[in-house]
Design a protein around this motif. Structure first.
Motif, PDB file in Angstrom:
ATOM      1  N   ILE A   1       0.843  -1.209   0.000  1.00 13.77           N
ATOM      2  CA  ILE A   1       0.000   0.000   0.000  1.00 13.77           C
ATOM      3  C   ILE A   1       0.871   1.249   0.000  1.00 13.77           C
ATOM      4  O   ILE A   1       0.627   2.208  -0.746  1.00 13.77           O
ATOM      5  CB  ILE A   1      -0.930  -0.003   1.229  1.00 13.77           C
ATOM      6  N   LEU A   2       1.902   1.232   0.838  1.00 14.56           N
ATOM      7  CA  LEU A   2       2.770   2.409   0.944  1.00 14.56           C
ATOM      8  C   LEU A   2       3.693   2.540  -0.263  1.00 14.56           C
ATOM      9  O   LEU A   2       4.398   3.542  -0.391  1.00 14.56           O
ATOM     10  CB  LEU A   2       3.595   2.345   2.235  1.00 14.56           C
ATOM     11  N   GLY A   3       3.701   1.553  -1.140  1.00 18.75           N
ATOM     12  CA  GLY A   3       4.540   1.616  -2.333  1.00 18.75           C
ATOM     13  C   GLY A   3       3.864   2.258  -3.523  1.00 18.75           C
ATOM     14  O   GLY A   3       4.469   2.397  -4.590  1.00 18.75           O
ATOM     15  N   GLU A   4       2.601   2.648  -3.368  1.00 19.04           N
ATOM     16  CA  GLU A   4       1.890   3.300  -4.468  1.00 19.04           C
ATOM     17  C   GLU A   4       2.426   4.710  -4.702  1.00 19.04           C
ATOM     18  O   GLU A   4       3.157   5.257  -3.872  1.00 19.04           O
ATOM     19  CB  GLU A   4       0.386   3.325  -4.182  1.00 19.04           C
ATOM     20  N   SER A   5       2.035   5.317  -5.819  1.00 22.58           N
ATOM     21  CA  SER A   5       2.641   6.598  -6.207  1.00 22.58           C
ATOM     22  C   SER A   5       1.817   7.838  -5.861  1.00 22.58           C
ATOM     23  O   SER A   5       2.378   8.892  -5.570  1.00 22.58           O
ATOM     24  CB  SER A   5       2.922   6.601  -7.714  1.00 22.58           C
ATOM     25  N   ASN A   6       0.500   7.761  -5.866  1.00 21.62           N
ATOM     26  CA  ASN A   6      -0.314   8.954  -5.655  1.00 21.62           C
ATOM     27  C   ASN A   6      -0.507   9.203  -4.161  1.00 21.62           C
ATOM     28  O   ASN A   6      -1.341   8.576  -3.505  1.00 21.62           O
ATOM     29  CB  ASN A   6      -1.677   8.798  -6.329  1.00 21.62           C
ATOM     30  N   SER A   7       0.257  10.142  -3.623  1.00 17.92           N
ATOM     31  CA  SER A   7       0.198  10.418  -2.183  1.00 17.92           C
ATOM     32  C   SER A   7      -0.349  11.811  -1.891  1.00 17.92           C
ATOM     33  O   SER A   7      -0.090  12.383  -0.830  1.00 17.92           O
ATOM     34  CB  SER A   7       1.594  10.276  -1.560  1.00 17.92           C
ATOM     35  N   SER A   8      -1.126  12.360  -2.823  1.00 22.00           N
ATOM     36  CA  SER A   8      -1.724  13.678  -2.602  1.00 22.00           C
ATOM     37  C   SER A   8      -2.937  13.558  -1.679  1.00 22.00           C
ATOM     38  O   SER A   8      -3.515  12.483  -1.533  1.00 22.00           O
ATOM     39  CB  SER A   8      -2.149  14.297  -3.935  1.00 22.00           C
ATOM     40  N   ASN A   9      -3.308  14.687  -1.064  1.00 24.71           N
ATOM     41  CA  ASN A   9      -4.462  14.679  -0.167  1.00 24.71           C
ATOM     42  C   ASN A   9      -5.728  14.288  -0.932  1.00 24.71           C
ATOM     43  O   ASN A   9      -5.991  14.836  -2.003  1.00 24.71           O
ATOM     44  CB  ASN A   9      -4.681  16.064   0.454  1.00 24.71           C
ATOM     45  N   PRO A  10      -6.513  13.357  -0.393  1.00 21.24           N
ATOM     46  CA  PRO A  10      -7.792  13.027  -1.050  1.00 21.24           C
ATOM     47  C   PRO A  10      -8.709  14.250  -1.046  1.00 21.24           C
ATOM     48  O   PRO A  10      -8.777  14.974  -0.056  1.00 21.24           O
ATOM     49  CB  PRO A  10      -8.375  11.916  -0.162  1.00 21.24           C
ATOM     50  N   LEU A  11      -9.389  14.492  -2.141  1.00 15.29           N
ATOM     51  CA  LEU A  11     -10.308  15.631  -2.232  1.00 15.29           C
ATOM     52  C   LEU A  11     -11.666  15.191  -1.694  1.00 15.29           C
ATOM     53  O   LEU A  11     -12.606  14.915  -2.435  1.00 15.29           O
ATOM     54  CB  LEU A  11     -10.402  16.121  -3.675  1.00 15.29           C
ATOM     55  N   LEU A  12     -11.750  15.110  -0.374  1.00 20.79           N
ATOM     56  CA  LEU A  12     -12.951  14.599   0.272  1.00 20.79           C
ATOM     57  C   LEU A  12     -13.450  15.618   1.289  1.00 20.79           C
ATOM     58  O   LEU A  12     -12.705  16.030   2.185  1.00 20.79           O
ATOM     59  CB  LEU A  12     -12.638  13.276   0.975  1.00 20.79           C
ATOM     60  N   GLU A  13     -14.689  16.053   1.140  1.00 22.14           N
ATOM     61  CA  GLU A  13     -15.285  17.000   2.067  1.00 22.14           C
ATOM     62  C   GLU A  13     -15.880  16.239   3.254  1.00 22.14           C
ATOM     63  O   GLU A  13     -16.743  15.383   3.082  1.00 22.14           O
ATOM     64  CB  GLU A  13     -16.380  17.820   1.369  1.00 22.14           C
ATOM     65  N   LEU A  14     -15.401  16.547   4.443  1.00 21.48           N
ATOM     66  CA  LEU A  14     -15.926  15.913   5.647  1.00 21.48           C
ATOM     67  C   LEU A  14     -16.683  16.934   6.476  1.00 21.48           C
ATOM     68  O   LEU A  14     -16.229  18.071   6.652  1.00 21.48           O
ATOM     69  CB  LEU A  14     -14.790  15.307   6.478  1.00 21.48           C
ATOM     70  N   ASP A  15     -17.821  16.548   6.992  1.00 25.14           N
ATOM     71  CA  ASP A  15     -18.644  17.422   7.812  1.00 25.14           C
ATOM     72  C   ASP A  15     -18.256  17.262   9.289  1.00 25.14           C
ATOM     73  O   ASP A  15     -17.868  16.167   9.717  1.00 25.14           O
ATOM     74  CB  ASP A  15     -20.123  17.072   7.625  1.00 25.14           C
ATOM     75  N   ARG A  16     -18.373  18.346  10.053  1.00 22.94           N
ATOM     76  CA  ARG A  16     -18.033  18.281  11.475  1.00 22.94           C
ATOM     77  C   ARG A  16     -18.838  17.226  12.219  1.00 22.94           C
ATOM     78  O   ARG A  16     -18.390  16.679  13.221  1.00 22.94           O
ATOM     79  CB  ARG A  16     -18.276  19.647  12.137  1.00 22.94           C
ATOM     80  N   ASN A  17     -20.061  16.973  11.746  1.00 27.72           N
ATOM     81  CA  ASN A  17     -20.933  16.030  12.436  1.00 27.72           C
ATOM     82  C   ASN A  17     -20.765  14.592  11.958  1.00 27.72           C
ATOM     83  O   ASN A  17     -21.451  13.698  12.452  1.00 27.72           O
ATOM     84  CB  ASN A  17     -22.386  16.472  12.287  1.00 27.72           C
TER      85      ASN A  17
END
Length: 516
Positions: free
Chosen positions: A151-167
């Motif tokens: 898993i850690l050998g993959e190449s795309n390590s950018s932040n996931p574009l995922l909106e999380l709600d406080r709740n």
């Protein structure tokens, strides 16, 4: 500190600013914020690619380590709900939690691979299991088992574009239930970020703070140490060798640790089973020590103040898993004056003392401590009845009995469900434990009620003596000078160490089995 919507955002913000100090130190490894964030992103993207969506539960079974932290934040970044499990749970209990939560994935360290294979044999295979360096044969289930390093050998390590709600749900933390399946406390991003902000504020945490972590991260107090120091951009030094306290102290000196945290037993053993006094002049960077996780006797508190460096503050704290960790703290400047107090409510929390009808009581009157704030849990997972027992329009009912003094400081006198009936008397075991500790003969002690047909309960104690020459007779003779006859335990069993839960708290049920 800027208000952020999720725990993962704290990590991402410091990765973007390229914080110069390491985020984590463990076993000679040092990992920076940027590297930690990228690896967490790889875990998140793997989980998302394996159909983990917002709200899906992911179990994490691992000792404290860098990989634990990577996995924990990776789960959160994926929108999953991280469930860090007590590593002392057996296969049956883990199986029950997997079934109860409907977990869709599991991340496990190599040490617990065999335990997880047992859960598979019990009929609970998961569609996605990640194992650190798998060594066992997984047969036909191999397709669902992934290796951590892949898993850690993959190449795309950018932040996931995922909106999380406080709740959105962020964690389910299981309380340390000793029988059956313990309660799963549901904590949202809002719960955890609110409590994290408050703790950072009253402890005055900065990027220069370096925390020595000896408490397990699956325990809510240990997890709060991780979250607060990632939030402030500080450093977490992981040491899993508290059984060898000299090694912990040496690392604290070498790493210029500024903060140390523990439960009462942690400090009892530091005082009486470690070279703390000899090392005090070398702990030049130690800014504070904090304590939570149960009542600590004034005897231990006084000894701790006399033993720690004079520049080291001692912060007494009080909380619960249901409160995302913290409810109150005692400002160190009142440590001596209010030594038996748990302090005042932390920023963002309101605490009051209520009677049985829910009416607020005046200073000095004893009732139940009830709290409100954004840190209070959403409820117990899949347990509406249990949730209703502790959450109502007044707030979170802690189950602790206490009072507020005229200066606004709170005190706990015991638990609602912990009073013992001995003959015609209602007895608070905490009071007797404090007297036994005040003899100066014990490292720690537990007072228990053994069922008795005539008296309802008989009082028995189990403790650890400071000196091997100390006898039961010595302890009872001193205690009898301060206790009426009906409060004196009929026996004190002396042992090498009291049984503990994974959090480090005394396991009272195990103690009862030893004296019953």
């Amino acid at each position: 500190m800027t208000q952020l919507p999720s725990l993962a955002a704290f990590l991402e913000s410091h990765a973007e600013s390229e914080a110069p100090n390491p985020a984590v130190v463990f076993n000679g490894q040092r990992i920076g914020y940027g590297d930690l964030n990228q690896k967490a992103n790889l875990v998140a993207r793997f989980l998302m690619g394996n159909h983990i969506a917002v709200g899906d539960r992911v179990i994490l079974l691992s000792d404290n380590s860098i990989n634990f932290i990577i996995a924990y934040y990776g789960i959160i970044k994926s929108g999953g709900v991280a469930i860090p499990l007590n590593t002392g749970f057996g296969a049956q209990k883990i199986t029950g939690i997997i079934k109860e939560t409907g977990a869709k994935a599991l991340i496990v360290s190599s040490r617990y691979e065999r335990l997880i294979q047992e859960t598979y044999l019990l009929g609970t295979p998961l569609p996605c299991t990640v194992i650190e360096r798998p060594a066992l044969s997984w047969g036909t289930k191999k397709g669902a088992v992934w290796e951590w390093d892949d898993i850690l050998g993959e190449s795309n390590s950018s932040n996931p574009l995922l909106e999380l709600d406080r709740n959105d749900l962020c964690n389910i933390i299981y309380t340390s239930g000793s029988t059956g399946i313990p309660k799963g406390v549901m904590l949202t991003h809002r719960n955890l970020t609110a409590n994290t902000h408050s703790i950072c504020k009253y402890l005055r945490l900065t990027p220069q703070d370096i925390q020595m972590a000896v408490l397990p991260f699956y325990y809510v107090m240990g997890l709060s140490l991780l979250n607060t120091h990632i939030a402030c951009g500080g450093t977490v030094v992981i040491n899993n060798q508290f059984a060898f306290p000299a090694a912990v102290l040496n690392q604290m000196i070498a790493e210029n640790v500024t903060g140390f945290s523990g439960v009462p037993a942690t400090y009892a053993y530091l005082l009486h089973r470690s070279p703390l006094l000899k090392y005090r002049e070398k702990l030049t960077s130690l800014r504070y020590c904090s304590q939570a996780g149960g009542h600590m006797s004034s005897q231990i508190k006084k000894q701790l103040r006399d033993t720690l460096p004079t520049h080291t503050d001692i912060v007494i704290m009080y909380g619960a898993t249901e409160a995302s960790a913290r409810l109150t703290y005692l400002d160190p400047k009142y440590y001596t004056e209010k030594i038996d107090s748990i302090g005042k409510a932390i920023p963002g929390v309101t605490l009051c003392v209520l009677d049985k009808e829910g009416k607020q009581l005046p200073p000095g009157a004893e009732g139940e401590l009830v709290a409100t704030g954004h840190n209070i849990m959403k409820g117990y997972f899949n347990d509406a009845d249990g949730t209703r027992e502790v959450l109502d329009h007044n707030g979170y009912h802690t189950g602790d009995v206490g009072y507020m003094d005229k200066d606004g400081f709170f005190y706990i006198t015991g638990r609602k469900d912990n009073l013992l009936k001995v003959g015609g008397h209602r007895i608070n075991p905490q009071e007797i434990e404090d007297v036994l500790m005040s003899t100066g003969l014990l490292v720690e002690v537990a007072v228990l009620g053994v069922p008795d047909k005539l008296m309802v309960h008989k009082l028995r104690a189990i403790g650890v003596a400071i000196d091997t020459t100390t006898t039961e007779k010595d302890i009872l003779a001193k205690a009898s000078q301060s206790l009426p006859r009906y409060k004196i335990p009929e026996s004190v069993k002396l042992v090498r160490m009291l049984p503990k839960k994974g959090s480090g708290k005394v396991d009272r049920e195990a103690c009862l089995r030893m004296v019953g």
